[in-house]
Design an enzyme around this catalytic site. Structure first.
Site, mmCIF file in Angstrom:
data_model
loop_
_atom_site.group_PDB
_atom_site.id
_atom_site.type_symbol
_atom_site.label_atom_id
_atom_site.label_comp_id
_atom_site.label_asym_id
_atom_site.label_seq_id
_atom_site.Cartn_x
_atom_site.Cartn_y
_atom_site.Cartn_z
ATOM 1 N N ASP A 1 47.984 38.797 46.392
ATOM 2 C CA ASP A 1 46.664 38.741 45.745
ATOM 3 C C ASP A 1 46.765 37.779 44.565
ATOM 4 O O ASP A 1 47.701 37.848 43.766
ATOM 5 C CB ASP A 1 46.255 40.151 45.277
ATOM 6 C CG ASP A 1 44.791 40.219 44.850
ATOM 7 O OD1 ASP A 1 44.389 39.420 43.962
ATOM 8 O OD2 ASP A 1 44.051 41.057 45.380
ATOM 9 N N ILE A 2 45.786 36.874 44.482
ATOM 10 C CA ILE A 2 45.831 35.810 43.475
ATOM 11 C C ILE A 2 45.595 36.351 42.053
ATOM 12 O O ILE A 2 45.997 35.724 41.071
ATOM 13 C CB ILE A 2 44.795 34.718 43.854
ATOM 14 C CG1 ILE A 2 45.173 33.371 43.286
ATOM 15 C CG2 ILE A 2 43.375 35.110 43.473
ATOM 16 C CD1 ILE A 2 44.376 32.231 43.905
ATOM 17 N N ASN B 1 38.952 48.925 49.796
ATOM 18 C CA ASN B 1 37.579 49.010 49.297
ATOM 19 C C ASN B 1 36.636 48.680 50.444
ATOM 20 O O ASN B 1 36.771 47.628 51.070
ATOM 21 C CB ASN B 1 37.377 48.031 48.144
ATOM 22 C CG ASN B 1 38.302 48.329 46.971
ATOM 23 O OD1 ASN B 1 38.580 49.482 46.686
ATOM 24 N ND2 ASN B 1 38.794 47.299 46.310
ATOM 25 N N GLN C 1 34.227 46.483 46.836
ATOM 26 C CA GLN C 1 34.644 45.377 47.715
ATOM 27 C C GLN C 1 33.943 44.088 47.281
ATOM 28 O O GLN C 1 32.718 44.045 47.151
ATOM 29 C CB GLN C 1 34.294 45.683 49.182
ATOM 30 C CG GLN C 1 34.798 44.615 50.141
ATOM 31 C CD GLN C 1 34.529 44.946 51.616
ATOM 32 O OE1 GLN C 1 33.870 45.947 51.940
ATOM 33 N NE2 GLN C 1 35.032 44.102 52.495
ATOM 34 N N HIS D 1 40.269 44.222 54.379
ATOM 35 C CA HIS D 1 41.648 44.026 53.883
ATOM 36 C C HIS D 1 42.124 45.291 53.197
ATOM 37 O O HIS D 1 41.327 46.053 52.650
ATOM 38 C CB HIS D 1 41.725 42.839 52.917
ATOM 39 C CG HIS D 1 40.798 42.955 51.748
ATOM 40 N ND1 HIS D 1 39.452 42.641 51.826
ATOM 41 C CD2 HIS D 1 41.006 43.381 50.471
ATOM 42 C CE1 HIS D 1 38.881 42.844 50.651
ATOM 43 N NE2 HIS D 1 39.806 43.297 49.810
ATOM 44 N N HIS E 1 44.834 46.697 50.263
ATOM 45 C CA HIS E 1 45.675 46.332 49.115
ATOM 46 C C HIS E 1 46.932 47.199 49.128
ATOM 47 O O HIS E 1 46.834 48.424 49.291
ATOM 48 C CB HIS E 1 44.952 46.639 47.794
ATOM 49 C CG HIS E 1 43.684 45.879 47.567
ATOM 50 N ND1 HIS E 1 43.605 44.824 46.700
ATOM 51 C CD2 HIS E 1 42.430 46.041 48.075
ATOM 52 C CE1 HIS E 1 42.354 44.356 46.671
ATOM 53 N NE2 HIS E 1 41.623 45.082 47.504
HETATM 54 P P1 AMP Z 1 38.263 43.583 47.011
HETATM 55 O O1 AMP Z 1 37.696 43.898 45.668
HETATM 56 O O2 AMP Z 1 38.858 44.792 47.676
HETATM 57 O O3 AMP Z 1 37.276 42.844 47.892
HETATM 58 O O4 AMP Z 1 39.485 42.630 46.709
HETATM 59 C C1 AMP Z 1 39.504 41.262 46.949
HETATM 60 C C2 AMP Z 1 40.809 40.717 46.398
HETATM 61 O O5 AMP Z 1 41.009 39.420 46.920
HETATM 62 C C3 AMP Z 1 40.833 40.596 44.861
HETATM 63 O O6 AMP Z 1 41.869 41.421 44.344
HETATM 64 C C4 AMP Z 1 41.093 39.122 44.632
HETATM 65 O O7 AMP Z 1 41.973 38.873 43.569
HETATM 66 C C5 AMP Z 1 41.685 38.664 45.956
HETATM 67 N N1 AMP Z 1 41.462 37.267 46.300
HETATM 68 C C6 AMP Z 1 40.298 36.593 46.302
HETATM 69 N N2 AMP Z 1 40.479 35.307 46.679
HETATM 70 C C7 AMP Z 1 41.811 35.179 46.932
HETATM 71 C C8 AMP Z 1 42.638 34.096 47.361
HETATM 72 N N3 AMP Z 1 42.137 32.872 47.593
HETATM 73 N N4 AMP Z 1 43.957 34.329 47.532
HETATM 74 C C9 AMP Z 1 44.474 35.542 47.284
HETATM 75 N N5 AMP Z 1 43.747 36.600 46.867
HETATM 76 C C10 AMP Z 1 42.442 36.431 46.694
#
Ligand code: AMP
Ligand code: ZN
Length: 135
Positions: free
Chosen positions: A30-31, A85, A92, A98, A100
């Site tokens: 996760d970024i 989420n 979400q 996805h 985590h």
């Molecule tokens: P959610 O809130 O469950 O939809 O989580 C989405 C997650 O995706 C967040 O924790 C972001 O930091 C992560 N995210 C979004 N864009 C990227 C990306 N390009 N590479 C890696 N993680 C990402």
């Protein structure tokens, strides 16, 4: 699904720090991690949320999540939280299913805790009955 950022990662159009891949699932860091080492486990087939996933993809995702969790534990000696989420009400942000996997350490500052409510009177049974009607 050209606009979906996770589809773009899966297609190699957006870079990601990949830790695992098989024919159905990819996992990358996760970024913006909740703790360093926080991984996302992502089914390659685009669906919005868990309800849209077929059982085969769901099984492959959970199976991969276990592999990642084990690797986190062996790499960092960490516990982990597994979080999915579903829906914007649940936080979400990225509309591609996805999971985590967040490594947890003795003294980290992350809090995944909720305050506890109480059922009144017959409410608990009423809630169970409402749920059971749709199972
Ligand atoms: P959610 O809130 O469950 O939809 O989580 C989405 C997650 O995706 C967040 O924790 C972001 O930091 C992560 N995210 C979004 N864009 C990227 C990306 N390009 N590479 C890696 N993680 C990402
Ligand atoms: Zn997608």
């Amino acid at each position: 699904m050209e606009e979906c950022v996770f589809c773009r990662i899966i297609n190699g159009k957006v870079p990601a720090e990949k830790v695992y891949e098989d024919d159905k699932v990819i996992s990358f860091l996760d970024i913006m991690p909740a703790n360093k080492g926080h991984c996302l486990v992502v089914p390659k087939k685009h669906t919005q949320n868990m309800m849209e996933m077929d059982d085969e993809d769901l099984a492959a995702t959970i199976h991969a999540a276990k592999k990642i969790a084990k690797a986190l534990s062996l790499s960092f000696g960490a516990g982990f939280n597994m979080v999915m989420n579903n829906g914007k009400e649940a936080g979400q942000v990225v509309g591609h299913s996805h999971v985590h996997i967040i490594p947890r350490f003795q003294k980290d500052r992350l809090r995944i805790k909720w305050s506890h409510l109480k059922y009144e009177g017959n409410e608990m049974k009423e809630y169970a009955d409402k749920i059971k009607k749709f199972i």
